[in-house]
Design a protein around this motif. Structure first.
Motif, PDB file in Angstrom:
ATOM      1  N   ALA A  87      13.618  -0.147   4.610  1.00 51.25           N
ATOM      2  CA  ALA A  87      12.293   0.406   4.280  1.00 51.25           C
ATOM      3  C   ALA A  87      11.188  -0.410   4.936  1.00 51.25           C
ATOM      4  O   ALA A  87      10.222   0.154   5.468  1.00 51.25           O
ATOM      5  N   VAL A  88      11.304  -1.731   4.911  1.00 49.81           N
ATOM      6  CA  VAL A  88      10.283  -2.582   5.523  1.00 49.81           C
ATOM      7  C   VAL A  88      10.257  -2.379   7.033  1.00 49.81           C
ATOM      8  O   VAL A  88       9.181  -2.271   7.645  1.00 49.81           O
ATOM      9  N   LYS A  89      11.426  -2.305   7.654  1.00 57.43           N
ATOM     10  CA  LYS A  89      11.461  -2.044   9.104  1.00 57.43           C
ATOM     11  C   LYS A  89      10.835  -0.690   9.433  1.00 57.43           C
ATOM     12  O   LYS A  89      10.097  -0.559  10.414  1.00 57.43           O
ATOM     13  N   PHE A  90      11.115   0.293   8.595  1.00 60.05           N
ATOM     14  CA  PHE A  90      10.560   1.621   8.804  1.00 60.05           C
ATOM     15  C   PHE A  90       9.045   1.607   8.653  1.00 60.05           C
ATOM     16  O   PHE A  90       8.317   2.171   9.487  1.00 60.05           O
ATOM     17  N   LEU A  91       8.534   0.953   7.610  1.00 58.91           N
ATOM     18  CA  LEU A  91       7.089   0.869   7.402  1.00 58.91           C
ATOM     19  C   LEU A  91       6.411   0.184   8.582  1.00 58.91           C
ATOM     20  O   LEU A  91       5.358   0.621   9.052  1.00 58.91           O
TER      21      LEU A  91
END
Length: 554
Positions: A308-312
């Motif tokens: 999720a953090v990489k995606f954000l």
């Protein structure tokens, strides 16, 4: 909720019998010796000490509990009240009156006075060596009387202590028996003050839910380091599950340090756990979580958080300060925990769905009200598509996107304005290249950027423009140095300055503007109204693409 009075003798009695105990989520005693002495002085001088707050208990207490420090609870004792506020005061009173401090004794002084000319209490540091207590005089009634001191323990309410007072005074006045009556009368007057001293309290009825109790507790818990809901739950369930949630949280922070940029990690974890267990991410649901299941599926949550953090970051959603809505975060972690094991076309499909979900969460009003209920419905449908391979129908995909006029009216993104921040994120998604130094916005530099009025407020005032300056469409994130360089210059002037300062020519300046979705022509013409209109068109086009799940660049 009811307000009542209770004498100190009744508080002490209830504490000693184990009827008043603490919910285990309460922190331990933290008062200094000076604070304890001051409390004792307040009682002696009949000054208010504030009120207590309790939860009435009938049958099994709703929280794990423990005795107040220093109390040995009698076997078979039944808890009738849990103390929500007042732990430090009751602990100080109980331990000072029962001699419970191992390295400190408290004495009422005959001779010394407080700053407000009241009866004074002194604390004396003590130590123990080879079975003896030092200073030696603290255990010698005669020496204490000579110094004008009476042990606070003699003021403990109850008939047992009344005889101890007489015995102590007789021993202290062995050489001056005529002083016995005077000292007994004085000490008993202090005892009477302690015994009848009123400490009022507010009580929550037994019908109060656990969620309501925790809400009340977090509101009244205003110490220097107030407890979070995570702390409270951890204290209540760690022993039961045999795992330290704090240790798990530390491991998560170590694996995914970037998650802390988006909000309180504890809160994110609890709300994610609720969604992963198919519950609404609100406090009542969090209190009913299956904690063993949370531990068993911890690795999946960590993988979801990493992805999720990489995606954000790939979508240029870089921190909480520019996040339009928090609601999407636990949902993204939950959904990425399902998508993390996918590859190839399936991963590509999941990424498209999640991009569509993310940007619609930002641009639509889906989570403006009843957000917890709305997001669980969306997560359930998206889970069908991502994990189960079934064509889900998340309601958020049907939510209406804002029209151009709404984009034109969106406020300043530095404030907590969802739509304004969503508009700003479009420029970040485009790279938000600094207008002077040409640096693209990154995680490390986002916090150093400043909110700049593209058409400065002072310029618009001088032009007597009826348009508002504090609009999302009139904002760009630039470095502080560039912001100071531009200041309140009109757009035409600072565009010319940028061209003169750069050897790369107009093409580079246009590229930098484009990265912010800033239209060039109305900027050069100093036409604010046309600028807003054209930029709204650019943002709307970007919104349509992103909210459809398609990659977008300016």
């Amino acid at each position: 909720m009811e307000a009542r009075n209770r004498d100190l003798k009744d508080w002490v009695s209830a504490v000693g019998r184990g009827q008043v105990q603490l919910p285990r989520f309460q922190r331990f005693e933290a008062w200094s010796y000076g604070q304890i002495a001051s409390l004792l002085e307040s009682v002696l001088n009949e000054l208010p000490v504030g009120s207590m707050f309790i939860l009435e208990v009938e049958g099994e207490p709703p929280f794990k509990h423990r005795a107040i420090n220093g109390v040995t609870v009698p076997e078979g004792a039944r808890v009738s009240e849990l103390l929500l506020d007042g732990q430090q005061r009751l602990t100080a009173l109980w331990k000072s009156l029962t001699g419970g401090y191992q390295d400190r004794d408290y004495f009422v002084s005959f001779n010394e006075r407080t700053d407000y000319d009241g009866i004074a209490v002194q604390s004396v540091k003590i130590s123990h060596k080879q079975g003896r207590k030092y200073p030696l005089w603290t255990n010698n009634p005669t020496e204490l009387i000579k110094r004008g001191y009476v042990p606070v323990q003699l003021l403990l309410p109850g008939e047992e202590t009344a005889q101890q007072v007489m015995d102590w005074v007789k021993q202290a006045c062995a050489d001056t028996p005529n002083d016995v009556l005077e000292h007994v009368v004085r000490i008993n007057s202090w005892r009477a003050r302690f015994s009848s001293f009123n400490i009022p309290f507010l009580s929550l009825p037994t019908s109060t839910s656990r969620a309501q109790v925790l809400e009340v507790f977090t509101r009244i818990n205003t110490g220097f380091t107030p407890l979070s809901i995570f702390d409270i739950i951890t204290a209540d369930i760690e022993q039961e599950i045999g795992e330290s949630l704090h240790d798990l949280l530390e491991s998560l922070n170590g694996r995914v340090p970037g998650m802390a940029r988006y909000g309180d990690v504890q809160d994110i974890v609890l709300r994610t756990a609720a969604l992963m267990q198919d519950k609404t991410p609100d406090r009542p649901s969090i209190l009913e979580l299956d904690w063993k299941k949370l531990v068993d599926h911890w690795a999946e949550m960590v993988r979801g958080a990493e992805e999720a953090v990489k995606f954000l970051e790939s979508e240029k959603v870089l921190d909480a300060q520019r996040l339009p809505t928090f609601t999407v975060l636990p949902a993204l972690i939950t959904l990425w925990s399902y998508a993390a094991e996918l590859s190839g076309d399936k991963l590509g499909e999941a990424r498209t769905l999640l991009r569509k979900f993310l940007w619609r969460g930002f641009f639509t009003e889906r989570y403006e009200s009843s957000a917890h209920t709305a997001v669980i419905h969306d997560v359930r449908e998206l889970r069908k598509s991502i994990r189960d391979g079934i064509d889900g129908k998340p309601p958020i995909f049907e939510s209406e996107l804002p029209k151009k006029q709404e984009l034109l009216e969106a406020g300043w993104p530095k404030k907590k304005d969802r739509l304004a921040r969503a508009i700003l994120l479009v420029s970040l998604k485009g790279g938000a290249t600094d207008l002077a130094d040409g640096g693209e916005i990154q995680v490390a530099s986002a916090g150093q950027r400043e909110y700049h009025h593209i058409f400065p407020e002072a310029y618009l005032r001088n032009q007597k423009s009826e348009q508002v300056a504090n609009l999302a469409l009139n904002c760009a994130l630039i470095t502080w140095k560039t912001n100071r360089t531009i200041r309140d210059k009109e757009p035409l002037v600072y565009m010319r300055d940028r061209a003169d300062a750069s050897s790369l020519g107009d093409e580079e300046i246009l590229f930098r503007l484009k990265s912010h979705s800033i239209p060039e022509l109305p900027l050069r013409e100093n036409n604010y109204e046309e600028f807003l209109s054209q930029r709204a068109d650019l943002v709307e086009a970007a919104m349509q693409a992103l909210a459809s799940g398609r990659p977008w660049s300016p």
